[in-house]
Design a protein around this motif. Structure first.
Motif, short mmCIF file in Angstrom:
data_model
loop_
_atom_site.label_atom_id
_atom_site.label_comp_id
_atom_site.label_asym_id
_atom_site.label_seq_id
_atom_site.Cartn_x
_atom_site.Cartn_y
_atom_site.Cartn_z
N ARG A 152 41.64 15.43 0.34
CA ARG A 152 40.77 15.59 1.51
C ARG A 152 39.47 16.29 1.12
O ARG A 152 38.39 15.91 1.57
CB ARG A 152 41.51 16.39 2.58
CG ARG A 152 40.90 16.30 3.96
CD ARG A 152 41.91 16.74 4.99
NE ARG A 152 41.33 16.83 6.32
CZ ARG A 152 41.99 17.26 7.38
NH1 ARG A 152 43.25 17.63 7.27
NH2 ARG A 152 41.41 17.30 8.57
N ILE A 153 39.58 17.31 0.29
CA ILE A 153 38.37 17.98 -0.19
C ILE A 153 37.51 16.98 -0.97
O ILE A 153 36.29 16.96 -0.83
CB ILE A 153 38.74 19.19 -1.06
CG1 ILE A 153 39.39 20.28 -0.20
CG2 ILE A 153 37.50 19.75 -1.77
CD1 ILE A 153 39.98 21.43 -0.99
N GLY A 154 38.16 16.14 -1.77
CA GLY A 154 37.42 15.15 -2.55
C GLY A 154 36.67 14.14 -1.70
O GLY A 154 35.61 13.65 -2.10
N ARG A 155 37.20 13.85 -0.50
CA ARG A 155 36.53 12.91 0.39
C ARG A 155 35.36 13.56 1.14
O ARG A 155 34.32 12.94 1.35
CB ARG A 155 37.51 12.36 1.44
CG ARG A 155 38.56 11.42 0.90
CD ARG A 155 39.26 10.69 2.04
NE ARG A 155 39.86 11.57 3.02
CZ ARG A 155 41.10 12.04 2.95
NH1 ARG A 155 41.86 11.73 1.91
NH2 ARG A 155 41.59 12.82 3.90
N ILE A 156 35.55 14.82 1.54
CA ILE A 156 34.58 15.45 2.44
C ILE A 156 33.51 16.26 1.71
O ILE A 156 32.34 16.27 2.10
CB ILE A 156 35.32 16.34 3.47
CG1 ILE A 156 36.26 15.48 4.32
CG2 ILE A 156 34.33 17.09 4.35
CD1 ILE A 156 37.15 16.28 5.24
N ALA A 157 33.90 16.95 0.64
CA ALA A 157 32.96 17.85 -0.04
C ALA A 157 31.68 17.15 -0.49
O ALA A 157 30.59 17.76 -0.40
CB ALA A 157 33.64 18.52 -1.23
N PRO A 158 31.70 15.89 -0.97
CA PRO A 158 30.45 15.26 -1.38
C PRO A 158 29.43 15.11 -0.25
O PRO A 158 28.24 14.93 -0.52
CB PRO A 158 30.91 13.88 -1.88
CG PRO A 158 32.33 14.07 -2.28
CD PRO A 158 32.88 15.05 -1.29
N LEU A 159 29.89 15.19 1.00
CA LEU A 159 29.00 15.07 2.14
C LEU A 159 28.37 16.40 2.55
O LEU A 159 27.46 16.43 3.36
CB LEU A 159 29.77 14.51 3.35
CG LEU A 159 30.47 13.17 3.17
CD1 LEU A 159 31.34 12.87 4.39
CD2 LEU A 159 29.45 12.05 2.94
N CYS A 160 28.88 17.51 1.98
CA CYS A 160 28.61 18.84 2.51
C CYS A 160 27.42 19.55 1.87
O CYS A 160 27.34 19.66 0.64
CB CYS A 160 29.84 19.73 2.35
SG CYS A 160 31.24 19.25 3.39
N PHE A 161 26.56 20.07 2.72
CA PHE A 161 25.60 21.09 2.31
C PHE A 161 26.33 22.42 2.17
O PHE A 161 26.14 23.15 1.21
CB PHE A 161 24.48 21.17 3.35
CG PHE A 161 23.53 22.31 3.14
CD1 PHE A 161 22.69 22.35 2.04
CD2 PHE A 161 23.46 23.35 4.07
CE1 PHE A 161 21.79 23.39 1.86
CE2 PHE A 161 22.56 24.40 3.90
CZ PHE A 161 21.74 24.43 2.79
N LEU A 162 27.18 22.73 3.17
CA LEU A 162 28.01 23.94 3.13
C LEU A 162 29.44 23.57 3.49
O LEU A 162 29.69 23.01 4.56
CB LEU A 162 27.49 24.99 4.11
CG LEU A 162 28.35 26.25 4.29
CD1 LEU A 162 28.45 27.04 2.99
CD2 LEU A 162 27.80 27.13 5.42
N ALA A 163 30.37 23.86 2.59
CA ALA A 163 31.80 23.69 2.85
C ALA A 163 32.41 25.08 2.96
O ALA A 163 32.23 25.91 2.06
CB ALA A 163 32.46 22.91 1.73
N SER A 164 33.13 25.34 4.05
CA SER A 164 33.69 26.67 4.28
C SER A 164 35.21 26.61 4.34
O SER A 164 35.79 25.66 4.85
CB SER A 164 33.16 27.26 5.60
OG SER A 164 31.76 27.37 5.58
N PHE A 165 35.83 27.66 3.81
CA PHE A 165 37.28 27.77 3.77
C PHE A 165 37.70 29.17 4.21
O PHE A 165 37.01 30.15 3.93
CB PHE A 165 37.83 27.54 2.36
CG PHE A 165 37.58 26.17 1.80
CD1 PHE A 165 38.54 25.18 1.92
CD2 PHE A 165 36.38 25.88 1.16
CE1 PHE A 165 38.32 23.91 1.39
CE2 PHE A 165 36.15 24.61 0.63
CZ PHE A 165 37.12 23.63 0.76
#
Length: 290
Positions: A152-165
């Motif tokens: 899931r991170i691999g699918r979404i992270a490329p779209l992100c300016f900021l990814a938060s956890f």
């Protein structure tokens, strides 16, 4: 950038403090919008609430916070809610109902997002199939919360300016590895909040760390959303990572010193018989489609 415009999309609730008989406006996208406005951004919220006392409380609280609500839908069912208890100041989720809060972005929402500098949403909004549409129109801030699934991170992270956890349960080494993996997957910036141990931010210049600020602890609800909002605001206004992290830690501590994520209290006005356990709510992560 002078005054950034940020659109937040998706989840909302009224957070119902059963021991106090009070409800506050909440939900990640709502909280982030309200705090962005407080920090000086031009914030707008896209979402759906019921045309009921809870929904009107969310709408009025957003407007009072200076958030644009042109794309807030009202009606079609009940407003989402979460029932909350406390143990030594820390929140305990007792049950919830999603109401009408899970929606897909419409053409008018996408047009509003395209007029902004960034768009924020997250796991609780359940719009993963639409994230690419959002990211095409503005820089995407996405709250993974406690999701650590590599695919899931691999699918979404490329779209992100900021990814938060949210990583309060992680060791420092585990948090750093999570940040590195999301950066390697393609996120420009990765924030991992660590509860009482502060937070770390990974970006083009490496890993940055901020310690938590001591708080007069009343309620931890909304502290993570406050942190995200302040970090996003700082990145958009090109503050130094160390500066924006320190500011975010101070703001999160202030949120912990009051009840609710933001805004005023109102008497609880939801149908508690609709509440489901959180295990039921998250047993499936059904996402909305067009």
């Amino acid at each position: 950038m002078s005054t950034p415009r940020v659109v937040t999309f998706g989840d909302n609730v009224v957070d119902c403090y059963v021991g106090r008989g009070e409800m506050y406006p909440g939900g990640n996208a709502v909280n982030v919008a309200a705090h962005l406005s407080r920090f000086g951004a031009r914030a707008a919220y896209c979402g759906a609430v019921g045309d009921d006392p809870a929904g009107r409380h969310v709408r009025d609280s957003l407007r009072d916070a200076g958030v644009e609500t042109t794309r807030l839908r009202m009606g079609g069912g009940p407003t989402a809610f979460c029932l909350i208890g406390h143990e030594e100041g820390d929140r305990v989720f007792l049950g919830a109902d999603l109401g009408v809060s899970i929606i897909a972005p419409e053409a008018e929402d996408l047009s509003a997002i395209a007029q902004g500098d960034a768009v924020h949403t997250g796991r609780s909004s359940r719009i993963e199939p639409h994230l690419a549409d959002l990211a095409e129109r503005a820089r995407l801030s996405y709250d993974f919360a406690v999701v650590r699934d590599a695919d899931r991170i691999g699918r979404i992270a490329p779209l992100c300016f900021l990814a938060s956890f949210s990583g309060g349960d992680l060791s420092d080494g585990e948090a750093e590895e999570l940040a590195r993996s999301a950066r390697e997957a393609g996120a420009d910036w990765v924030l991992v909040t660590l509860g009482g141990r502060g937070a770390l931010l990974a970006g083009p210049g490496g890993m940055h760390r901020a310690e938590a600020v001591a708080a007069d602890l009343v309620d931890t609800l909304g502290a993570g959303d406050t942190f995200i909002a302040r970090v996003l605001f700082g990145l958009l206004t090109e503050e130094a990572p160390e500066t924006l992290l320190r500011a975010a830690a101070r703001e999160a501590a202030q949120t912990c010193s009051r009840y609710g994520g933001f805004g005023p209290a109102a008497p609880i006005a939801v149908d508690r018989s609709r509440a489901k356990s959180l295990s039921e709510i998250y047993s499936t992560e059904t996402t909305v489609r067009a």
